[in-house]
Design a protein around this motif. Structure first.
Motif, PDB file in Angstrom:
ATOM      1  N   LEU A   1       0.838  -1.182   0.000  1.00 44.61           N
ATOM      2  CA  LEU A   1       0.000   0.000   0.000  1.00 44.61           C
ATOM      3  C   LEU A   1       0.878   1.238   0.000  1.00 44.61           C
ATOM      4  N   GLU A   2       0.411   2.303  -0.621  1.00 45.47           N
ATOM      5  CA  GLU A   2       1.212   3.523  -0.734  1.00 45.47           C
ATOM      6  C   GLU A   2       0.950   4.468   0.428  1.00 45.47           C
ATOM      7  N   LEU A   3       2.015   4.950   1.054  1.00 49.27           N
ATOM      8  CA  LEU A   3       1.910   6.009   2.050  1.00 49.27           C
ATOM      9  C   LEU A   3       1.839   7.335   1.308  1.00 49.27           C
ATOM     10  N   PRO A   4       0.774   8.125   1.489  1.00 45.74           N
ATOM     11  CA  PRO A   4       0.627   9.371   0.728  1.00 45.74           C
ATOM     12  C   PRO A   4       1.824  10.302   0.884  1.00 45.74           C
ATOM     13  N   VAL A   5       2.118  11.039  -0.181  1.00 42.35           N
ATOM     14  CA  VAL A   5       3.327  11.855  -0.246  1.00 42.35           C
ATOM     15  C   VAL A   5       3.366  12.933   0.828  1.00 42.35           C
ATOM     16  N   SER A   6       2.218  13.430   1.253  1.00 44.62           N
ATOM     17  CA  SER A   6       2.206  14.464   2.286  1.00 44.62           C
ATOM     18  C   SER A   6       2.768  13.946   3.603  1.00 44.62           C
ATOM     19  N   PHE A   7       2.756  12.625   3.803  1.00 44.81           N
ATOM     20  CA  PHE A   7       3.304  12.044   5.029  1.00 44.81           C
ATOM     21  C   PHE A   7       4.601  11.271   4.782  1.00 44.81           C
ATOM     22  N   SER A   8       4.789  10.758   3.580  1.00 42.16           N
ATOM     23  CA  SER A   8       6.051  10.055   3.303  1.00 42.16           C
ATOM     24  C   SER A   8       7.226  11.014   3.324  1.00 42.16           C
ATOM     25  N   THR A   9       6.964  12.320   3.166  1.00 41.25           N
ATOM     26  CA  THR A   9       8.026  13.332   3.166  1.00 41.25           C
ATOM     27  C   THR A   9       7.972  14.196   4.421  1.00 41.25           C
ATOM     28  N   SER A  10       7.343  13.701   5.460  1.00 41.56           N
ATOM     29  CA  SER A  10       7.171  14.489   6.676  1.00 41.56           C
ATOM     30  C   SER A  10       8.170  14.067   7.748  1.00 41.56           C
ATOM     31  N   SER A  11       8.028  14.655   8.934  1.00 41.21           N
ATOM     32  CA  SER A  11       8.891  14.308  10.062  1.00 41.21           C
ATOM     33  C   SER A  11       8.692  12.849  10.438  1.00 41.21           C
TER      34      SER A  11
ATOM     35  N   PHE B   1     -15.584   8.192  -5.482  1.00 38.58           N
ATOM     36  CA  PHE B   1     -16.038   7.717  -4.171  1.00 38.58           C
ATOM     37  C   PHE B   1     -15.204   8.269  -3.012  1.00 38.58           C
ATOM     38  N   LEU B   2     -14.289   9.191  -3.287  1.00 40.50           N
ATOM     39  CA  LEU B   2     -13.525   9.822  -2.219  1.00 40.50           C
ATOM     40  C   LEU B   2     -14.225  11.087  -1.737  1.00 40.50           C
ATOM     41  N   SER B   3     -13.956  11.447  -0.477  1.00 44.89           N
ATOM     42  CA  SER B   3     -14.443  12.715   0.057  1.00 44.89           C
ATOM     43  C   SER B   3     -13.656  13.858  -0.594  1.00 44.89           C
ATOM     44  N   PRO B   4     -14.135  15.104  -0.488  1.00 46.20           N
ATOM     45  CA  PRO B   4     -13.369  16.234  -1.042  1.00 46.20           C
ATOM     46  C   PRO B   4     -11.935  16.288  -0.514  1.00 46.20           C
ATOM     47  N   VAL B   5     -11.752  16.001   0.776  1.00 46.74           N
ATOM     48  CA  VAL B   5     -10.403  16.030   1.345  1.00 46.74           C
ATOM     49  C   VAL B   5      -9.579  14.867   0.789  1.00 46.74           C
ATOM     50  N   GLY B   6     -10.208  13.716   0.633  1.00 45.12           N
ATOM     51  CA  GLY B   6      -9.516  12.572   0.054  1.00 45.12           C
ATOM     52  C   GLY B   6      -9.103  12.832  -1.381  1.00 45.12           C
ATOM     53  N   ARG B   7      -9.968  13.522  -2.130  1.00 44.58           N
ATOM     54  CA  ARG B   7      -9.616  13.864  -3.512  1.00 44.58           C
ATOM     55  C   ARG B   7      -8.442  14.817  -3.551  1.00 44.58           C
ATOM     56  N   ARG B   8      -8.400  15.756  -2.608  1.00 43.85           N
ATOM     57  CA  ARG B   8      -7.276  16.694  -2.534  1.00 43.85           C
ATOM     58  C   ARG B   8      -5.972  15.942  -2.283  1.00 43.85           C
ATOM     59  N   MET B   9      -5.991  14.993  -1.368  1.00 46.30           N
ATOM     60  CA  MET B   9      -4.792  14.209  -1.068  1.00 46.30           C
ATOM     61  C   MET B   9      -4.352  13.410  -2.293  1.00 46.30           C
ATOM     62  N   LEU B  10      -5.300  12.798  -2.974  1.00 45.02           N
ATOM     63  CA  LEU B  10      -4.964  11.997  -4.141  1.00 45.02           C
ATOM     64  C   LEU B  10      -4.450  12.870  -5.284  1.00 45.02           C
ATOM     65  N   GLU B  11      -5.040  14.035  -5.458  1.00 45.25           N
ATOM     66  CA  GLU B  11      -4.578  14.952  -6.508  1.00 45.25           C
ATOM     67  C   GLU B  11      -3.134  15.373  -6.268  1.00 45.25           C
ATOM     68  N   GLN B  12      -2.771  15.609  -5.005  1.00 43.15           N
ATOM     69  CA  GLN B  12      -1.377  15.931  -4.691  1.00 43.15           C
ATOM     70  C   GLN B  12      -0.463  14.766  -5.041  1.00 43.15           C
ATOM     71  N   GLU B  13      -0.928  13.549  -4.787  1.00 43.83           N
ATOM     72  CA  GLU B  13      -0.133  12.363  -5.106  1.00 43.83           C
ATOM     73  C   GLU B  13       0.085  12.260  -6.610  1.00 43.83           C
ATOM     74  N   ILE B  14      -0.980  12.485  -7.375  1.00 45.66           N
ATOM     75  CA  ILE B  14      -0.885  12.406  -8.831  1.00 45.66           C
ATOM     76  C   ILE B  14       0.064  13.475  -9.361  1.00 45.66           C
ATOM     77  N   HIS B  15      -0.073  14.693  -8.835  1.00 44.59           N
ATOM     78  CA  HIS B  15       0.800  15.789  -9.265  1.00 44.59           C
ATOM     79  C   HIS B  15       2.257  15.472  -8.948  1.00 44.59           C
ATOM     80  N   ALA B  16       2.510  14.973  -7.745  1.00 41.76           N
ATOM     81  CA  ALA B  16       3.881  14.632  -7.340  1.00 41.76           C
ATOM     82  C   ALA B  16       4.464  13.559  -8.246  1.00 41.76           C
ATOM     83  N   SER B  17       3.658  12.570  -8.615  1.00 45.65           N
ATOM     84  CA  SER B  17       4.139  11.501  -9.495  1.00 45.65           C
ATOM     85  C   SER B  17       4.409  12.022 -10.898  1.00 45.65           C
TER      86      SER B  17
END
Length: 421
Positions: A68-78, A377-393
């Protein structure tokens, strides 16, 4: 069915990681192993040396059953947020029984004792921590020094020296520190997941020695960047992983921080304020502004901005967040949702399809198996997180294309990796 969870970066995968998977299953008696893995960017604030899809293939070939993928907002965090998010994702699968991590000490009890102190923050410890922070020490050093002072002042018996020595030793090793953060996350979330630790069998974390039975990922990354004969790594990585490295070498890897230098300099020129991006303070943003309009490579920027108060790793994370567009407000919002808004599957073993079905029946968050359908089927916040992942990739793929001329599949076309034995 018993399931063990692992948290990893596999940057890249090596013999020590293969040992970890085997040993984790053995000590926990697990039937299956789920890995939470960083995607294309890792916790020290750099791009992964080889893509997440290749690293997923390596993990599956070497014994992992599901990645499973750890989202980029946390994989690059403290380390704290990295651990909190990864543990949350394991918890939300609804099926993980235990977490097994590698550590230098190989004992769970002393790590748990420190985890409780860091979480509970007894008054004497808290006083020392605030004092160290006021003196301008970076948080990791301030916290470690506060723990030692707390042990010294609260225990005046002969055992104090032993406790201080043990704490100093534990906190000088990166995997121990990360293990403490995993334990903090388990304790604070009242997780039912049982923690285990095994002794790390590789050489020192930053060792450059390739002659050890289990060398460090740092040594392998350096070798990938400096040499053309990957056979030098034959004794250090499983055969399947060496094959994947050879297939990707000088086509899509190695990728380094300096491959993002043009993107970084462009963002520095076009972004008016930096302080809203995760990891930036007003002070750090001002120091960066004062250095413009100089242009440097990524690594040179990190060296130029490093101070006593700002570790190099923190600088790298901050610069990477600027490139990727990850703001502090984003990370704060995700934390309000327990860091876990979906479970994205990168790959699984065909013989472990039963595990996938079991997870579908128990997972407490949406499971992403097909990117084209995910946003529906994602919430607005979930879509935001996924969009960041797609952009980062997409930016990672751009760096690969600029360096090697190779066009990697985008997030919508890559698909889940299914490994068949």
């Amino acid at each position: 069915m018993k399931i063990v969870g692992l948290i990893a970066e596999y940057n890249p995968f090596h013999n020590g990681h293969a040992y970890h998977i085997r040993k984790a299953k053995a000590v926990t008696g697990a039937d299956y192993c789920i890995v939470i893995m960083s995607g294309n960017y890792v916790q020290r604030g750099t791009p992964a040396v080889i893509s997440k899809y290749d690293r997923t293939r390596m993990a599956l070939e070497s014994g992992a059953d599901l990645v499973l993928e750890l989202p980029v907002s946390f994989s690059t965090s403290s380390a704290e947020l990295f651990a909190k998010a990864a543990v949350s994702l394991l918890d939300h699968t609804g099926i993980v029984d235990c977490l097994c991590f590698g550590s230098e000490c190989g004992e769970i009890e002393p790590l748990q004792q420190i985890a409780h102190i860091f979480l509970e923050e007894p008054p004497l410890y808290r006083e020392e921590l605030l004092k160290n922070l006021r003196e301008g020490n970076p948080y990791p050093k301030a916290r470690n020094d506060a723990l030692i002072q707390y042990l010294l002042k609260s225990d005046r018996t002969s055992s104090a020296v032993e406790s201080i020595y043990k704490a100093t030793s534990l906190l000088s090793s990166p995997n121990n520190i990360l293990g403490i953060e995993y334990l903090k996350a388990l304790i604070s979330s009242k997780s039912r997941i049982v923690p285990y630790t095994i002794s790390r069998m590789s050489s020192q974390y930053h060792s450059m020695n390739l002659d050890m039975p289990f060398c460090s990922a740092t040594a392998i990354r350096t070798s990938l960047e400096d040499c053309t004969d990957l056979n030098l790594l034959r004794s250090q990585v499983p055969d399947g992983c060496l094959r994947i490295l050879n297939e990707a070498y000088e086509k899509s890897c190695p990728i380094t921080s300096n491959d993002f230098s043009s993107l970084l300099n462009y963002r520095l020129l076009t972004e008016e304020t930096y302080s809203s991006y995760d990891g930036f303070s007003e002070e750090l943003a001002a120091r960066l502004q004062n250095l413009l309009p100089d242009f440097m490579e990524f690594e040179n920027w990190a060296d130029a901005l490093k101070t006593k108060s700002y570790t190099r790793t923190r600088i790298c994370r901050s610069l990477l967040h600027l490139i990727l567009g990850i703001r502090s407000a984003d990370v704060e919002t995700y934390q309000e949702y327990d860091c876990c808004l979906y479970a994205r599957i990168l790959g699984f073993r065909s013989r472990s399809s039963q595990l996938l079905t079991h997870m579908k029946n128990h997972c407490q968050v949406p499971m992403i198996t097909k990117m084209a359908d995910a946003k529906a089927f994602l919430s607005p916040v979930g879509r935001r997180m996924l969009e960041q992942e797609i952009h980062a990739s997409h930016l990672y793929n751009l760096a690969v294309f600029q360096k090697f001329g190779t066009k990697l599949k985008n997030e919508y076309r890559a698909g889940i990796i299914k490994w068949s034995e």
